[in-house]
Every structure is written in structure tokens, then in C-alpha cells.
Design a protein around this motif. Structure first.
Motif, PDB file in Angstrom:
ATOM      1  N   GLU A 663       0.860  -1.197   0.000  1.00 18.30           N
ATOM      2  CA  GLU A 663       0.000   0.000   0.000  1.00 18.30           C
ATOM      3  C   GLU A 663       0.889   1.238   0.000  1.00 18.30           C
ATOM      4  OE1 GLU A 663      -4.184   1.282   2.212  1.00 18.30           O
ATOM      5  OE2 GLU A 663      -2.785  -0.065   3.194  1.00 18.30           O
ATOM      6  N   GLU A 664       1.139   1.781  -1.193  1.00 18.71           N
ATOM      7  CA  GLU A 664       2.076   2.900  -1.326  1.00 18.71           C
ATOM      8  C   GLU A 664       1.514   4.180  -0.718  1.00 18.71           C
ATOM      9  OE1 GLU A 664       3.129   3.299  -5.382  1.00 18.71           O
ATOM     10  OE2 GLU A 664       4.118   1.337  -5.512  1.00 18.71           O
ATOM     11  N   ARG A 665       0.241   4.401  -0.836  1.00 19.43           N
ATOM     12  CA  ARG A 665      -0.395   5.599  -0.280  1.00 19.43           C
ATOM     13  C   ARG A 665      -1.662   5.170   0.470  1.00 19.43           C
ATOM     14  NH1 ARG A 665       1.622  10.208  -3.052  1.00 19.43           N
ATOM     15  NH2 ARG A 665       2.918   9.631  -4.840  1.00 19.43           N
ATOM     16  N   VAL A 666      -1.932   5.872   1.577  1.00 15.13           N
ATOM     17  CA  VAL A 666      -3.074   5.483   2.403  1.00 15.13           C
ATOM     18  C   VAL A 666      -3.638   6.726   3.092  1.00 15.13           C
ATOM     19  CG1 VAL A 666      -1.594   4.969   4.399  1.00 15.13           C
ATOM     20  CG2 VAL A 666      -3.869   3.937   4.247  1.00 15.13           C
ATOM     21  N   TRP A 667      -4.948   6.741   3.253  1.00 13.55           N
ATOM     22  CA  TRP A 667      -5.602   7.855   3.931  1.00 13.55           C
ATOM     23  C   TRP A 667      -5.310   7.807   5.437  1.00 13.55           C
ATOM     24  CZ3 TRP A 667     -11.027   6.905   1.328  1.00 13.55           C
ATOM     25  CH2 TRP A 667     -10.967   7.360  -0.010  1.00 13.55           C
ATOM     26  N   ASN A 668      -5.184   8.971   6.028  1.00 16.49           N
ATOM     27  CA  ASN A 668      -4.918   9.060   7.476  1.00 16.49           C
ATOM     28  C   ASN A 668      -6.085   8.535   8.306  1.00 16.49           C
ATOM     29  OD1 ASN A 668      -2.421  10.116   7.040  1.00 16.49           O
ATOM     30  ND2 ASN A 668      -2.979  12.248   7.488  1.00 16.49           N
ATOM     31  N   GLU A 669      -7.294   8.692   7.824  1.00 16.10           N
ATOM     32  CA  GLU A 669      -8.435   8.209   8.591  1.00 16.10           C
ATOM     33  C   GLU A 669      -8.428   6.684   8.683  1.00 16.10           C
ATOM     34  OE1 GLU A 669     -11.963   8.143   5.297  1.00 16.10           O
ATOM     35  OE2 GLU A 669     -11.412  10.090   6.131  1.00 16.10           O
ATOM     36  N   ARG A 670      -7.919   5.997   7.637  1.00  9.12           N
ATOM     37  CA  ARG A 670      -7.818   4.541   7.692  1.00  9.12           C
ATOM     38  C   ARG A 670      -6.682   4.109   8.618  1.00  9.12           C
ATOM     39  NH1 ARG A 670      -9.020   2.809   1.330  1.00  9.12           N
ATOM     40  NH2 ARG A 670     -11.290   3.156   1.472  1.00  9.12           N
ATOM     41  N   ILE A 671      -5.607   4.898   8.628  1.00 10.47           N
ATOM     42  CA  ILE A 671      -4.522   4.607   9.580  1.00 10.47           C
ATOM     43  C   ILE A 671      -5.042   4.705  11.006  1.00 10.47           C
ATOM     44  CG2 ILE A 671      -2.297   5.407  10.446  1.00 10.47           C
ATOM     45  CD1 ILE A 671      -1.603   6.316   7.635  1.00 10.47           C
ATOM     46  N   ALA A 672      -5.887   5.733  11.293  1.00  3.27           N
ATOM     47  CA  ALA A 672      -6.433   5.912  12.639  1.00  3.27           C
ATOM     48  C   ALA A 672      -7.269   4.706  13.062  1.00  3.27           C
ATOM     49  CB  ALA A 672      -7.260   7.192  12.702  1.00  3.27           C
ATOM     50  N   VAL A 673      -8.100   4.211  12.149  1.00  4.75           N
ATOM     51  CA  VAL A 673      -8.936   3.053  12.463  1.00  4.75           C
ATOM     52  C   VAL A 673      -8.070   1.831  12.749  1.00  4.75           C
ATOM     53  CG1 VAL A 673     -10.676   1.477  11.565  1.00  4.75           C
ATOM     54  CG2 VAL A 673     -10.887   3.942  11.145  1.00  4.75           C
ATOM     55  N   ARG A 674      -7.040   1.589  11.910  1.00  5.09           N
ATOM     56  CA  ARG A 674      -6.177   0.427  12.097  1.00  5.09           C
ATOM     57  C   ARG A 674      -5.366   0.536  13.386  1.00  5.09           C
ATOM     58  NH1 ARG A 674      -3.807   0.360   5.884  1.00  5.09           N
ATOM     59  NH2 ARG A 674      -5.840   0.079   4.822  1.00  5.09           N
ATOM     60  N   LEU A 675      -4.883   1.743  13.725  1.00  2.00           N
ATOM     61  CA  LEU A 675      -4.135   1.934  14.966  1.00  2.00           C
ATOM     62  C   LEU A 675      -5.019   1.660  16.188  1.00  2.00           C
ATOM     63  CD1 LEU A 675      -2.050   5.168  14.203  1.00  2.00           C
ATOM     64  CD2 LEU A 675      -1.177   2.843  14.462  1.00  2.00           C
ATOM     65  N   ALA A 676      -6.270   2.085  16.118  1.00  2.00           N
ATOM     66  CA  ALA A 676      -7.195   1.847  17.227  1.00  2.00           C
ATOM     67  C   ALA A 676      -7.427   0.361  17.435  1.00  2.00           C
ATOM     68  CB  ALA A 676      -8.510   2.569  16.975  1.00  2.00           C
ATOM     69  N   GLU A 677      -7.437  -0.401  16.342  1.00  2.00           N
ATOM     70  CA  GLU A 677      -7.584  -1.849  16.472  1.00  2.00           C
ATOM     71  C   GLU A 677      -6.311  -2.484  17.017  1.00  2.00           C
ATOM     72  OE1 GLU A 677      -8.589  -3.156  12.592  1.00  2.00           O
ATOM     73  OE2 GLU A 677     -10.669  -2.401  12.654  1.00  2.00           O
ATOM     74  N   LEU A 678      -5.137  -1.897  16.652  1.00  2.00           N
ATOM     75  CA  LEU A 678      -3.857  -2.441  17.101  1.00  2.00           C
ATOM     76  C   LEU A 678      -3.642  -2.202  18.588  1.00  2.00           C
ATOM     77  CD1 LEU A 678      -1.083  -3.724  16.368  1.00  2.00           C
ATOM     78  CD2 LEU A 678      -0.268  -1.370  15.976  1.00  2.00           C
ATOM     79  N   ARG A 679      -3.807  -0.949  19.028  1.00  2.00           N
ATOM     80  CA  ARG A 679      -3.608  -0.582  20.442  1.00  2.00           C
ATOM     81  C   ARG A 679      -4.782   0.306  20.880  1.00  2.00           C
ATOM     82  NH1 ARG A 679       1.822  -1.655  21.799  1.00  2.00           N
ATOM     83  NH2 ARG A 679       3.255  -1.677  20.015  1.00  2.00           N
ATOM     84  N   PRO A 680      -5.890  -0.271  21.254  1.00  2.00           N
ATOM     85  CA  PRO A 680      -7.052   0.557  21.635  1.00  2.00           C
ATOM     86  C   PRO A 680      -6.796   1.413  22.872  1.00  2.00           C
ATOM     87  CG  PRO A 680      -7.435  -1.780  22.125  1.00  2.00           C
ATOM     88  CD  PRO A 680      -6.186  -1.717  21.308  1.00  2.00           C
ATOM     89  N   GLU A 681      -5.915   0.932  23.789  1.00  2.00           N
ATOM     90  CA  GLU A 681      -5.632   1.722  24.989  1.00  2.00           C
ATOM     91  C   GLU A 681      -4.814   2.966  24.683  1.00  2.00           C
ATOM     92  OE1 GLU A 681      -2.097  -0.897  24.410  1.00  2.00           O
ATOM     93  OE2 GLU A 681      -4.268  -1.082  24.220  1.00  2.00           O
ATOM     94  N   VAL A 682      -4.169   2.981  23.518  1.00  2.00           N
ATOM     95  CA  VAL A 682      -3.332   4.126  23.132  1.00  2.00           C
ATOM     96  C   VAL A 682      -4.018   4.974  22.075  1.00  2.00           C
ATOM     97  CG1 VAL A 682      -1.141   4.834  22.099  1.00  2.00           C
ATOM     98  CG2 VAL A 682      -1.217   2.912  23.707  1.00  2.00           C
ATOM     99  N   TYR A 683      -4.533   4.337  21.041  1.00  2.00           N
ATOM    100  CA  TYR A 683      -5.054   5.074  19.892  1.00  2.00           C
ATOM    101  C   TYR A 683      -6.580   5.107  19.834  1.00  2.00           C
ATOM    102  CZ  TYR A 683      -0.260   4.109  18.393  1.00  2.00           C
ATOM    103  OH  TYR A 683       1.116   4.001  18.323  1.00  2.00           O
ATOM    104  N   GLY A 684      -7.239   4.631  20.867  1.00  2.00           N
ATOM    105  CA  GLY A 684      -8.691   4.650  20.858  1.00  2.00           C
ATOM    106  C   GLY A 684      -9.232   6.063  20.722  1.00  2.00           C
TER     107      GLY A 684
END
Length: 739
Positions: A663-684
Motif C-alpha cells: 500500500e504505497e499511499r493510504v488515507w490518514n483516517e484509515r490509519i487511525a482506524v487500524r491503529l485503534a484496532e492495534l492498540r485501543p488503549e493508546v489510539y482509541g
């Protein structure tokens, strides 16, 4: 129609003119009244009456000109209004309504009683009993002499001799017969008593048990010793020497006020007037006297405060006992003069109210010390920044400790401590600090400057985050307790302490940028939960930028050198208004200072004191509390925290983990969703804007990225290129390897 008051006023004015006229001319009241009526009938622009003949000897000013003519309907306040505006005194004394003050009073009373008992208990066997034994022979002689004088009625002898000298034979014979009757009865009682005493003595010597003999002999000797005490040498010494303080009276206050050099007061007193008005009786308030005074017209409380030393001299009290204050609920001429029984500097160490507390809520006021009247004073910290200044050795760092310990007792608070003196005054709190440094070298100064840079970025991140919060959670767009408790939002309170900040702001390399960052944080971080506590011993424009000193909301000035330093800490015109930290005495008044911004008016406060042992005990409780609630972070966990706030994590590594190489380019809003799934206590709760703000300090810029939504629509939104992410990670790792 004329109002009756008009004639009364005219009569008073004419009477005054008659009494002041040196020629003693008589004024015709009817003529003057008619002249006034004619002048009143003229219009303002009609000018003088041209028909009048000035040659007849009547001047145009024959009638008085009335300037202040009250309207017929004017009246003063009614009875109900006067009662409504009156001030009601407390039914129950303040110290009884306050649990803390009642507890302090009872504690003092218990200590006083215990001291008195212990004092005399120690002296009974080693001082009082030997004294009584030594005085017992004298007590025996005094007892026999008193019994003998009583038996022969010696007390009536002076009266009988006086009547004999007056040759009043009838009264003398009457007194003599009375004496004879008394002596016969008293001698009989004395003989009986002597026989009884002799019998008791023989019984105790030959017939009583040894224990009874010892007790009887002891009581007899001690009683005789008590009776043998001289009038000027009492047996017991005082456990507490009472300090006699003169009662504050109106005469004393008037004389003292007249001596401070204020012309309006001195002139009035010289003419036999008071010059000042007591609006309430002088009463006891705490450990001192309170007088509520209305000053003469044109005299302000600042004028009196400017002459506090003279006022103390006039009252014959130490300077630390005399505290003139304004009444914020009244006019500028209302003075509250409080005169204490004891100098504030002799109060001793003030115990901090939270010294034994398990935890504290930073959204509540932090106990700070006491004022001269013994009332507890506290400081609000949320939505405020605090500036502390003084000369060296006046209690500045002790004040910082009190504030830092208050923040440490709230486990949700993130502490950033920077002690740029290098003496270790804040080392005890290192175990609860997210960032910590102690030193004056360039590396320590750089560390503090980096903290301000990170705090500036944090303010920007928080501003973007709080903007996106729903209106029901954050209606006022500021941090609340409810928001701080939601750890996923990462909006908990953050307290940055910079002790000896003059070494930071005055540094030739890092000072300028640090000053700009601090000013930015002070102006914008107040509502975002970012709090700065700055302490300096050199408050001037070079070591304390005016943008900082002019924007802090709470100021505390202990002893400072001069007017410039005073106003740098307490604000422009503070010195002119009588708020002068220059009046404190070096070393004697250490710990005393003016606190401005925490109350309606600046108030003198003696700060609570925490030594290193007490600070260490508080820090250990705070560490255990944070450990239990899992809020330890950064330096406290032995990590050199790179993230601005929150638990330790690697943001770039986490973003790389959720953005695959394909994935060469990605929207920031999708990064936010994926980060929240990765570490909900940090990026929720993160959104695209949060990703943008978090990646910006690492040099990763957002750009327009084309993509497809979940429903298949093609559109362009803000995102990043994965190549920029991998480049930032490589550069960071290279720097770490070089270090």
C-alpha cells in the motif's frame, strides 16, 4: 410652586453670609427671595436684565446663586433598603464552622494542657518537694504566730488603741469587754487544740503503723512548707509564659494612622476629628484584632499599605504583625486592618494539609499555606500557569515542592520535572516523573528546552483533539475531570515544572526558542490541561521574557530586590498599588510572599514546608498509586520517552505495521482506524486529524491521496506516502545508532 426646602436652603446660605460679612450688614430676606425668584424665571440664554439700573447701587449678585438644588422628589434609601444592604455578622464563629480550624484549635489546646502537666510533673520530685521541706520550719513558725495572734485577739488592738487616743472611754471600754470575751473563748479552744495535737503526735510516734507515720509526716511537712512560702516567691514556676499583647482600640488606631504621613488623616486629627471612620466594632479574628475602617475621601488602601512600617511603629507592634488589606466587596477606601498577636515569621513551619493524604484531585485547589490570620490558602492549578520568584534562600524551591507534590498525588497527572540548579531539590519526585532532569550543564538545559518543544507540539495535538470531541462531552472546549479520566483520549493533565528557569531562558543557544515555546504554551495550553510552573531567582527581561511574565495567571513573589523585580513577578503597577514583596525581611521572612491571582486580591501567604524526607514519603505514595492504576510512564519506567504523552509506544513502528508495503499511499483516517484496532488503549478515539498532528513532528507531511471508499466511490482525501514513513524510520534509527 416653591418647595419648602428652597426657602430653608436660602435661609441657611443667607445666614452664613451674614455671619461671615465683616461689615455686619443686615440682609432683607424678602428682597433677596424676590431677587432669587426673578433670576429663576429667566431663561438660561436671556442674559442679564437690561432694564435694571446699575446706578441705583444694587448689584446683579444681590441674590445667592443656588448650584446644588435638590429635586422635590429626591429622597434617601428606605428602611428596607438600608436593612437589606447591612452586613450580617456570623451567628456561629468561623473556627467552629470550619472543621480544619476547629481541629487545629483542639490540637493546640491538647498540646497546651499536655505541656503544662509534663512541665510540673518533672519538677515535683526534684524542685517542688525540696522547696516545701526547706520552707517547713518557717511554715511552723508562721502557723504558731497566727494561732497566738488569733488567741489574744491581736487584730483588734489597733482599733482599741485608736479609741484610747481619741479619749472615747465609752467605746474603748466596750471594745475591751468584747476582747475579754473573745480571748477567753479562743484561749480555751487553743488549749483544747494543743492537747489534741499533742495526743495525735504521741499516737503517730508510738502507736501508728510505719506507713501511717510516713504519710502523716509527709503531709505535715508539705503543708507547713506551703504555709511558709513567701508572698514574692511562689512554689511553682509557670509552664507557659503568657505574652501580654495590648488590646487594639480605636484611640490606638487613630493615633497610629495619624502618624504614618497621610495629610488628610493628620489634618483631621489635628483639628480634633477622628479622620477615619470605624464601620464595625474592633473584634478578635483568629490570633489577632480586626478593625474595619473607612479612610478619608481620596485615601486608598494602597496609600496605607505603602506605609506599613510606619503604621507598625505607630501601633508599637512588629512589622510581621501588621497587615492592612482591602475589602474586595467594598470601595477602594475600605481598609481591613488586622493586627496579629505574633509575628508571622515566628509562626514556625506550616504543615502541608496533604502531607498524609493518600491522593488528591488536581481539579480541586491545592493547599499552599496560611495567611497572617491563620486561614488556609490554596492555589487552583487546572487552567492556570504559575510563576514564582524571589531572591536566593527565601523559600522558592519549597513552594515548588508543595505544588509538585499536589500534582503527584493525582495519579492521572503526567509530571515533567526540570530542576536546572543541579542541587537535587526535586530528586525525590523522579520516581513519578514522565520526564526528569537535574543539572545546570548544557545537556540538562537542552533537555529542558526539548521538553518545551515537545509541550508545544502537545498543545497543538490537544487543540486538534479537543476540537473533535462531541459537544455533550466537552461543551466548553476545555479539559474536565471526565475527559481526563478517559485514558484513550490522552488528554490527562500535564504539569511541567521548570525550577531556576532563568538558566534556561537566559541560555545563549537554547534560551530564545525556549522562551517562545513557553509563551506559546502559556497562552494556548491553559484550557488544554497543560500547566507550567516556573520558578526564578532573577526576574528580569533577559532571564524571564515579558511574554511569559505578562501572561501567567497566578504569581507568587517572596522577597525580591526592587520595584522592577516586584512588578515582573506580580504584574505591572503592583508596587504602585502597595503590593510590595520588597517589604519582606531577608531570611527572617523566608517562606512569606504575596500570592496574586489565586484570590480576588493579592494576599500574604506563609507557604507550607516539606523537607526532603516528607517529599520522599509523598513521592512513594504517589508512585504506588500510579503503579496500581497503571499510569506510570516515561522516565518513571526507566524509559527515555520519545512520545509526547501516554504509555510508551513507537508511533512510527505502529504505523508501519498497519500500512503494508503493498500500500504505497493510504488515507490518514484509515490509519487511525487500524491503529485503534492495534492498540485501543493508546489510539482509541483517534481520527485522521490526530494521525496528521502525531506524524508532523517526525517530518512526515500529509498530501492528497486518491482512493476508493467502502461503497466504491472514487475520491481524494488527506493521507501519507509509505515511502515518507520508511524514510523517517531510517533517519531516526541512524541517529540513534550514532548516539
Amino acid at each position: 410652586m416653591k418647595h419648602p426646602d428652597d426657602d430653608n436652603e436660602l435661609f441657611n446660605r443667607l445666614e452664613a453670609e451674614m455671619t461671615s460679612d465683616s461689615d455686619g450688614d443686615v440682609v432683607d430676606l424678602d428682597k433677596a427671595r424676590s431677587a432669587r425668584t426673578e433670576s429663576a424665571d429667566r431663561t438660561p440664554d436671556s442674559g442679564p436684565d437690561q432694564s435694571a439700573d446699575p446706578g441705583e447701587g444694587e448689584s446683579d449678585d444681590s441674590g445667592p446663586t443656588l448650584v446644588d438644588r435638590p429635586a422635590p422628589t429626591q429622597s434617601g434609601p428606605g428602611l428596607i433598603d438600608r436593612i437589606r444592604d447591612s452586613k450580617r455578622l456570623d451567628v456561629i464563629p468561623t473556627w467552629l464552622k470550619s472543621g480544619a480550624e476547629f481541629k487545629d484549635a483542639m490540637k493546640w489546646l491538647a498540646g497546651h494542657v499536655w505541656h503544662t502537666i509534663a512541665f510540673h510533673t518533672v519538677r515535683v520530685p526534684f524542685l517542688y518537694v525540696p522547696k516545701l521541706i526547706w520552707r517547713s520550719p518557717r511554715g511552723l513558725a508562721n502557723t504558731l504566730m497566727r494561732v497566738g495572734r488569733w488567741a489574744v485577739d491581736a487584730e483588734g488592738e489597733p482599733l482599741r488603741q485608736a479609741e484610747a487616743r481619741r479619749e472615747n472611754s465609752e467605746l474603748y471600754l466596750k471594745l475591751s469587754r468584747q476582747r475579754d470575751r473573745r480571748v477567753r473563748l479562743r484561749m480555751l479552744l487553743t488549749v483544747i487544740g494543743a492537747v489534741f495535737a499533742l495526743g495525735m503526735g504521741l499516737f503517730l510516734i508510738y502507736g501508728a503503723e510505719p506507713g501511717t507515720q510516713v504519710i502523716s509526716a509527709t503531709l505535715t511537712v508539705l503543708t507547713l512548707g506551703w504555709l511558709g512560702a513567701p508572698a514574692d516567691a511562689p512554689l511553682a514556676t509557670r509552664a507557659v509564659i503568657k505574652t501580654e499583647v495590648q488590646k487594639l482600640t480605636s484611640d490606638i488606631v487613630i493615633k497610629a494612622m495619624a502618624s504614618i504621613g497621610i495629610g488628610q488623616i493628620a489634618t483631621a486629627v489635628a483639628k480634633g476629628q477622628d479622620g477615619i471612620k470605624f464601620v464595625a466594632p474592633i473584634t478578635r479574628e483568629g490570633p489577632g484584632w480586626r478593625a474595619d475602617i473607612d479612610l478619608p475621601l481620596g485615601v486608598t488602601v494602597a496609600d496605607v499599605a505603602d506605609r506599613r512600617a510606619r503604621l507598625a511603629s505607630g501601633l508599637r507592634r512588629p512589622l510581621g504583625c501588621v497587615w492592612p488589606d482591602a475589602d474586595p466587596s467594598e470601595h477602594e477606601g475600605r481598609l481591613i486592618l488586622w493586627v496579629g498577636d505574633r509575628d508571622l515569621s515566628k509562626t514556625g513551619m506550616v504543615k502541608w494539609q496533604l502531607a498524609s493524604a493518600r491522593r488528591h484531585d488536581i481539579f480541586k485547589r491545592n493547599p499552599f499555606g496560611i495567611d497572617p490570620r491563620g486561614r488556609a490558602q490554596s492555589v487552583p492549578m487546572i487552567q492556570h500557569n504559575i510563576l514564582i520568584g524571589s531572591l536566593p534562600g527565601q523559600g522558592k524551591t519549597a513552594s515548588v515542592r508543595v505544588l509538585a507534590c499536589g500534582a503527584a498525588l493525582d495519579p492521572s497527572v503526567e509530571l515533567w520535572l526540570h530542576e536546572n540548579k543541579g542541587t537535587g531539590d526535586l530528586d525525590s519526585l523522579e520516581c513519578v516523573s514522565h520526564r526528569f532532569v537535574s543539572g545546570i550543564d548544557d545537556d540538562s538545559i537542552k533537555y529542558a528546552a526539548d521538553s518545551l518543544k515537545l509541550l508545544r507540539e502537545e498543545v497543538m495535538r490537544r487543540a486538534a483533539a479537543i476540537k473533535k470531541l462531541p459537544r455533550d462531552l466537552c461543551p466548553d472546549k476545555r479539559i474536565t475531570r471526565q475527559i481526563a479520566d478517559k485514558r484513550s483520549l490522552k488528554l490527562w493533565p500535564l504539569v511541567g515544572v521548570f525550577d531556576e528557569c532563568q538558566n534556561l531562558f537566559g541560555h545563549p543557544k537554547y534560551g530564545k526558542q525556549a522562551g517562545e515555546d513557553a509563551e506559546f504554551i502559556i497562552k494556548l495550553g491553559r484550557a488544554l490541561g497543560v500547566i507550567l510552573i516556573l520558578a526564578t531567582q532573577r526576574p528580569d527581561k533577559d532571564s524571564l521574557p515579558t511574554g511569559i511574565s505578562g501572561n501567567v495567571s497566578i504569581r507568587f513573589a517572596l522577597k525580591v530586590a526592587g520595584q522592577v523585580e516586584n512588578d515582573m513577578i506580580l504584574g505591572t503597577s503592583a508596587y504602585k498599588n502597595g503590593v510590595r514583596a520588597t517589604s519582606f525581611r531577608p531570611e527572617i521572612d523566608a517562606g512569606n510572599g504575596y500570592l496574586a491571582g489565586a484570590t480576588a486580591l493579592p494576599v500574604v501567604v506563609r507557604t507550607a514546608y516539606l523537607d526532603d524526607n516528607a517529599t520522599h514519603a509523598i513521592a512513594q505514595r504517589a508512585h504506588a498509586l500510579r503503579k496500581a492504576e497503571k499510569t506510570l510512564s516515561g522516565h518513571a519506567l526507566g524509559e527515555d520517552a520519545e512520545a509526547v504523552t501516554g504509555p510508551s509506544y513507537d508511533l512510527l513502528a505502529d504505523v508501519a505495521a498497519v500500512v503494508p508495503p503493498s500500500e504505497e499511499r493510504v488515507w490518514n483516517e484509515r490509519i487511525a482506524v487500524r491503529l485503534a484496532e492495534l492498540r485501543p488503549e493508546v489510539y482509541g478515539g483517534w481520527k485522521g486529524e490526530n494521525v496528521t498532528s502525531a506524524l508532523k513532528p517526525h517530518g512526515i507531511k500529509t498530501r492528497d491521496v486518491a482512493g476508493t471508499t467502502d461503497d466504491g466511490t472514487r475520491t481524494t482525501r488527506r493521507g501519507i506516502a509509505r515511502a515518507d514513513l520508511t524514510k523517517a524510520i531510517a533517519e531516526r534509527d541512524q541517529k540513534r545508532g550514532a548516539a
